[in-house]
Design a protein around this motif. Sequence first.
Motif, mmCIF file in Angstrom:
data_model
loop_
_atom_site.group_PDB
_atom_site.id
_atom_site.type_symbol
_atom_site.label_atom_id
_atom_site.label_comp_id
_atom_site.label_asym_id
_atom_site.label_seq_id
_atom_site.Cartn_x
_atom_site.Cartn_y
_atom_site.Cartn_z
ATOM 1 N N CYS A 196 6.355 13.659 -1.992
ATOM 2 C CA CYS A 196 5.663 12.441 -1.581
ATOM 3 C C CYS A 196 4.578 12.179 -2.612
ATOM 4 C CB CYS A 196 5.077 12.618 -0.189
ATOM 5 S SG CYS A 196 4.051 11.234 0.359
ATOM 6 N N ALA A 197 4.755 11.131 -3.391
ATOM 7 C CA ALA A 197 3.798 10.776 -4.424
ATOM 8 C C ALA A 197 2.835 9.722 -3.902
ATOM 9 C CB ALA A 197 4.523 10.260 -5.656
ATOM 10 N N ALA A 198 1.553 9.976 -4.092
ATOM 11 C CA ALA A 198 0.520 9.055 -3.621
ATOM 12 C C ALA A 198 -0.122 8.344 -4.802
ATOM 13 C CB ALA A 198 -0.532 9.823 -2.837
ATOM 14 N N SER A 199 -0.484 7.115 -4.586
ATOM 15 C CA SER A 199 -1.149 6.339 -5.636
ATOM 16 C C SER A 199 -2.152 5.396 -5.009
ATOM 17 C CB SER A 199 -0.128 5.526 -6.434
ATOM 18 O OG SER A 199 0.548 4.606 -5.611
ATOM 19 N N GLY A 200 -3.135 5.012 -5.790
ATOM 20 C CA GLY A 200 -4.049 3.969 -5.378
ATOM 21 C C GLY A 200 -5.360 4.413 -4.772
ATOM 22 N N HIS A 201 -5.490 5.715 -4.490
ATOM 23 C CA HIS A 201 -6.742 6.176 -3.907
ATOM 24 C C HIS A 201 -6.838 7.672 -4.106
ATOM 25 C CE1 HIS A 201 -9.908 5.794 -0.539
ATOM 26 N NE2 HIS A 201 -10.244 4.952 -1.489
ATOM 27 N N THR A 202 -7.918 8.276 -3.656
ATOM 28 C CA THR A 202 -8.134 9.706 -3.864
ATOM 29 C C THR A 202 -7.283 10.507 -2.891
ATOM 30 O OG1 THR A 202 -10.395 9.245 -4.582
ATOM 31 C CG2 THR A 202 -9.830 11.519 -4.024
ATOM 32 N N PHE A 203 -6.207 11.070 -3.408
ATOM 33 C CA PHE A 203 -5.246 11.784 -2.568
ATOM 34 C C PHE A 203 -5.891 12.939 -1.820
ATOM 35 C CE2 PHE A 203 -1.250 13.290 -1.198
ATOM 36 C CZ PHE A 203 -1.142 14.643 -1.472
ATOM 37 N N ALA A 204 -6.841 13.608 -2.451
ATOM 38 C CA ALA A 204 -7.458 14.793 -1.847
ATOM 39 C C ALA A 204 -8.197 14.476 -0.550
ATOM 40 C CB ALA A 204 -8.401 15.451 -2.840
ATOM 41 N N TRP A 205 -8.495 13.233 -0.291
ATOM 42 C CA TRP A 205 -9.226 12.844 0.905
ATOM 43 C C TRP A 205 -8.325 12.705 2.135
ATOM 44 C CZ3 TRP A 205 -12.581 8.256 -1.347
ATOM 45 C CH2 TRP A 205 -13.514 8.781 -2.242
ATOM 46 N N TYR A 206 -7.034 12.857 1.969
ATOM 47 C CA TYR A 206 -6.089 12.534 3.031
ATOM 48 C C TYR A 206 -5.425 13.777 3.610
ATOM 49 C CZ TYR A 206 -6.454 7.633 1.730
ATOM 50 O OH TYR A 206 -6.914 6.366 1.481
ATOM 51 N N THR A 207 -5.463 13.886 4.922
ATOM 52 C CA THR A 207 -4.589 14.807 5.623
ATOM 53 C C THR A 207 -3.191 14.210 5.605
ATOM 54 O OG1 THR A 207 -6.260 15.828 7.019
ATOM 55 C CG2 THR A 207 -4.029 15.711 7.910
ATOM 56 N N MET A 208 -2.225 15.054 5.285
ATOM 57 C CA MET A 208 -0.860 14.576 5.074
ATOM 58 C C MET A 208 0.104 15.221 6.067
ATOM 59 S SD MET A 208 -1.239 12.557 2.502
ATOM 60 C CE MET A 208 0.499 12.267 2.148
ATOM 61 N N GLY A 209 1.136 14.466 6.409
ATOM 62 C CA GLY A 209 2.148 15.000 7.307
ATOM 63 C C GLY A 209 3.547 14.592 6.890
ATOM 64 N N TRP A 210 4.505 15.414 7.262
ATOM 65 C CA TRP A 210 5.923 15.087 7.153
ATOM 66 C C TRP A 210 6.462 14.869 8.564
ATOM 67 C CZ3 TRP A 210 8.477 13.746 2.924
ATOM 68 C CH2 TRP A 210 8.033 14.199 1.674
ATOM 69 N N PHE A 211 7.177 13.799 8.744
ATOM 70 C CA PHE A 211 7.859 13.490 9.990
ATOM 71 C C PHE A 211 9.325 13.207 9.672
ATOM 72 C CE2 PHE A 211 4.385 12.976 13.053
ATOM 73 C CZ PHE A 211 3.297 12.973 12.191
ATOM 74 N N ARG A 212 10.155 13.272 10.688
ATOM 75 C CA ARG A 212 11.559 12.941 10.480
ATOM 76 C C ARG A 212 12.102 12.190 11.686
ATOM 77 N NH1 ARG A 212 14.194 19.043 10.679
ATOM 78 N NH2 ARG A 212 13.957 19.395 12.939
ATOM 79 N N GLN A 213 13.125 11.395 11.428
ATOM 80 C CA GLN A 213 13.762 10.643 12.508
ATOM 81 C C GLN A 213 15.266 10.653 12.292
ATOM 82 O OE1 GLN A 213 12.286 6.630 13.093
ATOM 83 N NE2 GLN A 213 12.976 6.640 15.217
ATOM 84 N N ALA A 214 15.965 11.202 13.264
ATOM 85 C CA ALA A 214 17.419 11.224 13.255
ATOM 86 C C ALA A 214 17.941 10.021 14.028
ATOM 87 C CB ALA A 214 17.928 12.519 13.874
ATOM 88 N N PRO A 215 19.166 9.596 13.768
ATOM 89 C CA PRO A 215 19.716 8.431 14.481
ATOM 90 C C PRO A 215 19.671 8.618 15.985
ATOM 91 C CG PRO A 215 21.111 9.020 12.640
ATOM 92 C CD PRO A 215 20.087 10.103 12.751
ATOM 93 N N GLY A 216 19.132 7.621 16.676
ATOM 94 C CA GLY A 216 19.075 7.648 18.128
ATOM 95 C C GLY A 216 17.985 8.525 18.702
ATOM 96 N N LYS A 217 17.147 9.090 17.841
ATOM 97 C CA LYS A 217 16.079 9.975 18.316
ATOM 98 C C LYS A 217 14.712 9.435 17.902
ATOM 99 C CE LYS A 217 18.754 14.258 18.391
ATOM 100 N NZ LYS A 217 18.771 15.693 18.000
ATOM 101 N N GLU A 218 13.683 9.919 18.573
ATOM 102 C CA GLU A 218 12.332 9.517 18.231
ATOM 103 C C GLU A 218 11.864 10.250 16.961
ATOM 104 O OE1 GLU A 218 10.579 8.501 22.694
ATOM 105 O OE2 GLU A 218 9.706 10.108 21.495
#
Length: 124
Positions: free
Chosen positions: A22-44
């Motif tokens: 996940c590449a970030a641009s436009g602001h100070t990346f170090a200031w952000y808590t980051m997460g990975w999420f996923r979504q499968a078909p038909g699921k939340e």
Amino acid sequence: QVQLAESGGGLVQAGGSLRVSCAASGHTFAWYTMGWFRQAPGKEREFVAGIRWSGGNTDYADSVKGRFTISRDNAKGTMYLQMNSLKPEDTAVYYCAARQFGSLTTMSNDYDIWGQGTQVTVSS
């Protein structure tokens, strides 16, 4: 605010490995808590892993503990998710998300910046 772009998805056989970025641009990346999420078909959409902006604390969904590793390189403005021992049930679109100066949380509504997603498909 930061903009996010995922890459690295693809097709892999069960038991294999894949790393998404996940590449970030436009602001100070170090200031952000980051997460990975996923979504499968038909699921939340569900939480996969997260890494805090300060201190680098991490958290994982039970379903991926011991198989996935989240990391970040603030100098490069990039977050990674190393996925090992992949299973067919890991098949989903994987999204990265960010919240500025936020605590580490598993709730998707707490993140206000999202990437476009990258498809990960695990064949049996």
